[in-house]
Design a protein around this motif. Sequence first.
Motif, PDB file in Angstrom:
ATOM      1  N   VAL A  93       0.843  -1.204   0.000  1.00  0.00           N
ATOM      2  CA  VAL A  93       0.000   0.000   0.000  1.00  0.00           C
ATOM      3  C   VAL A  93       0.878   1.254   0.000  1.00  0.00           C
ATOM      4  CG1 VAL A  93      -1.754   1.317   1.254  1.00  0.00           C
ATOM      5  CG2 VAL A  93      -1.723  -1.180   1.415  1.00  0.00           C
ATOM      6  N   GLY A  94       0.759   2.076  -1.011  1.00  0.00           N
ATOM      7  CA  GLY A  94       1.379   3.398  -0.998  1.00  0.00           C
ATOM      8  C   GLY A  94       0.287   4.381  -0.637  1.00  0.00           C
ATOM      9  N   LEU A  95       0.359   4.934   0.557  1.00  0.00           N
ATOM     10  CA  LEU A  95      -0.705   5.826   1.050  1.00  0.00           C
ATOM     11  C   LEU A  95      -0.191   7.256   1.059  1.00  0.00           C
ATOM     12  CD1 LEU A  95      -3.357   6.516   2.497  1.00  0.00           C
ATOM     13  CD2 LEU A  95      -2.412   5.584   4.596  1.00  0.00           C
ATOM     14  N   ARG A  96      -0.836   8.120   0.276  1.00  0.00           N
ATOM     15  CA  ARG A  96      -0.367   9.507   0.161  1.00  0.00           C
ATOM     16  C   ARG A  96      -1.541  10.475   0.278  1.00  0.00           C
ATOM     17  NH1 ARG A  96       4.306  10.376  -3.421  1.00  0.00           N
ATOM     18  NH2 ARG A  96       3.511  12.476  -3.656  1.00  0.00           N
ATOM     19  N   PRO A  97      -1.777  11.023   1.471  1.00  0.00           N
ATOM     20  CA  PRO A  97      -2.804  12.058   1.583  1.00  0.00           C
ATOM     21  C   PRO A  97      -2.255  13.401   1.090  1.00  0.00           C
ATOM     22  CG  PRO A  97      -2.087  11.243   3.748  1.00  0.00           C
ATOM     23  CD  PRO A  97      -1.131  10.727   2.753  1.00  0.00           C
ATOM     24  N   ALA A  98      -3.099  14.218   0.511  1.00  0.00           N
ATOM     25  CA  ALA A  98      -2.697  15.579   0.108  1.00  0.00           C
ATOM     26  C   ALA A  98      -3.781  16.532   0.569  1.00  0.00           C
ATOM     27  CB  ALA A  98      -2.527  15.658  -1.401  1.00  0.00           C
ATOM     28  N   ARG A  99      -3.396  17.420   1.475  1.00  0.00           N
ATOM     29  CA  ARG A  99      -4.377  18.276   2.125  1.00  0.00           C
ATOM     30  C   ARG A  99      -3.846  19.705   2.170  1.00  0.00           C
ATOM     31  NH1 ARG A  99      -5.285  17.653   8.244  1.00  0.00           N
ATOM     32  NH2 ARG A  99      -3.123  17.095   7.899  1.00  0.00           N
ATOM     33  N   THR A 100      -4.715  20.670   1.952  1.00  0.00           N
ATOM     34  CA  THR A 100      -4.273  22.065   2.037  1.00  0.00           C
ATOM     35  C   THR A 100      -4.035  22.441   3.496  1.00  0.00           C
ATOM     36  OG1 THR A 100      -5.629  22.590   0.130  1.00  0.00           O
ATOM     37  CG2 THR A 100      -4.833  24.442   1.422  1.00  0.00           C
ATOM     38  N   GLY A 106       1.267  28.719  -2.864  1.00  0.00           N
ATOM     39  CA  GLY A 106       0.954  27.966  -4.084  1.00  0.00           C
ATOM     40  C   GLY A 106      -0.084  26.875  -3.925  1.00  0.00           C
ATOM     41  N   ALA A 107      -0.630  26.709  -2.714  1.00  0.00           N
ATOM     42  CA  ALA A 107      -1.600  25.623  -2.515  1.00  0.00           C
ATOM     43  C   ALA A 107      -3.002  26.054  -2.954  1.00  0.00           C
ATOM     44  CB  ALA A 107      -1.631  25.230  -1.040  1.00  0.00           C
ATOM     45  N   PHE A 108      -3.733  25.125  -3.583  1.00  0.00           N
ATOM     46  CA  PHE A 108      -5.150  25.363  -3.873  1.00  0.00           C
ATOM     47  C   PHE A 108      -5.903  25.314  -2.544  1.00  0.00           C
ATOM     48  CE2 PHE A 108      -3.875  24.345  -8.024  1.00  0.00           C
ATOM     49  CZ  PHE A 108      -4.917  24.508  -8.920  1.00  0.00           C
ATOM     50  N   PRO A 109      -6.925  26.150  -2.364  1.00  0.00           N
ATOM     51  CA  PRO A 109      -7.664  26.081  -1.098  1.00  0.00           C
ATOM     52  C   PRO A 109      -8.513  24.806  -1.011  1.00  0.00           C
ATOM     53  CG  PRO A 109      -8.619  27.727  -2.584  1.00  0.00           C
ATOM     54  CD  PRO A 109      -7.396  27.201  -3.265  1.00  0.00           C
ATOM     55  N   ASN A 224       0.805   1.199  -9.901  1.00  0.00           N
ATOM     56  CA  ASN A 224       2.064   1.789  -9.442  1.00  0.00           C
ATOM     57  C   ASN A 224       2.520   3.055 -10.200  1.00  0.00           C
ATOM     58  OD1 ASN A 224       4.346   1.895  -7.902  1.00  0.00           O
ATOM     59  ND2 ASN A 224       4.932  -0.234  -8.235  1.00  0.00           N
ATOM     60  N   LEU A 225       2.642   2.951 -11.515  1.00  0.00           N
ATOM     61  CA  LEU A 225       3.189   4.084 -12.273  1.00  0.00           C
ATOM     62  C   LEU A 225       2.237   5.278 -12.280  1.00  0.00           C
ATOM     63  CD1 LEU A 225       5.458   5.210 -14.072  1.00  0.00           C
ATOM     64  CD2 LEU A 225       4.283   4.218 -16.037  1.00  0.00           C
ATOM     65  N   TYR A 226       0.955   5.019 -12.531  1.00  0.00           N
ATOM     66  CA  TYR A 226      -0.011   6.124 -12.499  1.00  0.00           C
ATOM     67  C   TYR A 226      -0.009   6.758 -11.097  1.00  0.00           C
ATOM     68  CZ  TYR A 226      -1.992   3.499 -16.497  1.00  0.00           C
ATOM     69  OH  TYR A 226      -2.182   2.807 -17.671  1.00  0.00           O
ATOM     70  N   GLY A 227       0.097   5.910 -10.069  1.00  0.00           N
ATOM     71  CA  GLY A 227       0.083   6.408  -8.687  1.00  0.00           C
ATOM     72  C   GLY A 227       1.293   7.283  -8.405  1.00  0.00           C
ATOM     73  N   ASP A 228       2.435   6.878  -8.927  1.00  0.00           N
ATOM     74  CA  ASP A 228       3.666   7.650  -8.750  1.00  0.00           C
ATOM     75  C   ASP A 228       3.478   9.057  -9.328  1.00  0.00           C
ATOM     76  OD1 ASP A 228       6.249   8.424  -8.398  1.00  0.00           O
ATOM     77  OD2 ASP A 228       7.156   6.954  -9.751  1.00  0.00           O
ATOM     78  N   ILE A 229       2.954   9.110 -10.540  1.00  0.00           N
ATOM     79  CA  ILE A 229       2.826  10.404 -11.233  1.00  0.00           C
ATOM     80  C   ILE A 229       1.715  11.259 -10.616  1.00  0.00           C
ATOM     81  CG2 ILE A 229       2.281  11.471 -13.458  1.00  0.00           C
ATOM     82  CD1 ILE A 229       3.498   8.814 -14.715  1.00  0.00           C
ATOM     83  N   ILE A 230       0.557  10.654 -10.428  1.00  0.00           N
ATOM     84  CA  ILE A 230      -0.588  11.442  -9.937  1.00  0.00           C
ATOM     85  C   ILE A 230      -0.371  11.886  -8.481  1.00  0.00           C
ATOM     86  CG2 ILE A 230      -3.092  11.414  -9.480  1.00  0.00           C
ATOM     87  CD1 ILE A 230      -2.468  11.552 -12.449  1.00  0.00           C
ATOM     88  N   SER A 231       0.387  11.090  -7.695  1.00  0.00           N
ATOM     89  CA  SER A 231       0.606  11.535  -6.310  1.00  0.00           C
ATOM     90  C   SER A 231       1.480  12.793  -6.292  1.00  0.00           C
ATOM     91  CB  SER A 231       1.199  10.427  -5.444  1.00  0.00           C
ATOM     92  OG  SER A 231       2.426   9.988  -5.950  1.00  0.00           O
ATOM     93  N   GLY A 236       1.597  18.780  -5.807  1.00  0.00           N
ATOM     94  CA  GLY A 236       1.657  20.107  -6.423  1.00  0.00           C
ATOM     95  C   GLY A 236       0.432  20.944  -6.087  1.00  0.00           C
ATOM     96  N   LEU A 237      -0.709  20.295  -5.963  1.00  0.00           N
ATOM     97  CA  LEU A 237      -1.949  21.036  -5.663  1.00  0.00           C
ATOM     98  C   LEU A 237      -1.932  21.652  -4.263  1.00  0.00           C
ATOM     99  CD1 LEU A 237      -4.673  18.541  -7.000  1.00  0.00           C
ATOM    100  CD2 LEU A 237      -3.800  20.591  -8.128  1.00  0.00           C
TER     101      LEU A 237
END
Length: 332
Positions: A93-100, A106-109, A224-231, A236-237
């Motif tokens: 499991v690669g778990l990557r939360p992204a939260r403002t 530069g962060a989106f609200p 895996n690969l899509y997850g690497d890129i999209i994470s 960035g967001l």
Amino acid sequence: MKYRVTLIPGDGIGPEVTGATCQILAAAGAPIEWEEAPAGGVAMEQYGVPMPEVTLAAIRRNRLGLKGPLMTPKGGGFRSANVALRQELDLFVGLRPARTLPNVPGAFPGVDLVLFRENTEDLYAGIEHAVTPDTVVSLKTSTVRAAERISRWAFEYMRYRGRRSVHCCHKAAVNPLGDGAFLDTFRKVAAEYPFIQNGDIGVDSLSLTLPLDPSRYDVLILQNLYGDIISDLCAGLVGGLGVVPGANIGGHAAVFEAVHGTAPDIAGKGLANPLAVLLSANMMLEYVGEWKVAERIERAIWDVLEARTHVTRDLGGTGGTETFTQAIIDRL
Ligand code: NAI
């Protein structure tokens, strides 16, 4: 009771940011006992490999690890230490939360996404061969077993954390067998969780719609690969790699780590932002059920970010690692 955790300080800014994290966890009263283990440059000097067996054994024994960034030696035919760690311990499991977070440049609200990346298959199996001198075949591996276990883990996580909807992201139109099986398996598991909304989207459409309106998505699950890129896109967001935590979790062990690298340009200068490793350590506290301590640390982080005075330069402040760390400890 104390949790014994394998601590890998890592290379470059690794010892600075993991050191800061240990100080903050101690100040918050986290019931943790650290056992330091080498990886990366230090391990190369001592053992001749970047991810030695002694370190893998320590993580297997403690079942928990906190890891600083590692440099992978160029040439010499070594597997990336990070890939080796995931494969040897089967951290699927690669778990990557992204939260403002407050005041992050530069962060989106209002972004609040959780991404699940299947960590063990796909092009990362490293199977390539030349068919003719000018034609190479790189194999993307994909099994139903891997799709099922990551899907089930994601749904259980959502149930536990009260998340509302999940999208499986794929390119099944182009890879009907591999991506198609991943999607079919996701749908089968989803049927067992009728109270969680589910859908699917092409990874190209996702790349278009995610930056336009991140609030359209809640949880994402990818190979895996899509997850690497999209994470990285998700990072960035919310202002970049300096503010996103990560975890690699398997059936027998879990290793928490920042997603950024060793930052050789600022290593040893006291400028590194410890937030990503600290947030990863906080995920570890939540993972073992130490919710109260995790919540205290989180509140202190938000207060310091909101005040903005003591944050590091990458977050628009004038502070260094030490002032940022001390400010969080003071808030605690
Ligand atoms: P990097 O993430 O180390 O640095 C990119 C930029 O972000 C640099 O300007 C750096 O100063 C800044 N930065 C990164 N983390 C920061 C922090 N905590 N505080 C303030 N600024 C920060 O990426 P780069 O330069 O591509 O890689 C450097 C080394 O790190 C390479 O040897 C690479 O293999 C390794 N690496 C290791 C990773 C890991 O162990 N998980 C992940 C990515 C890279």
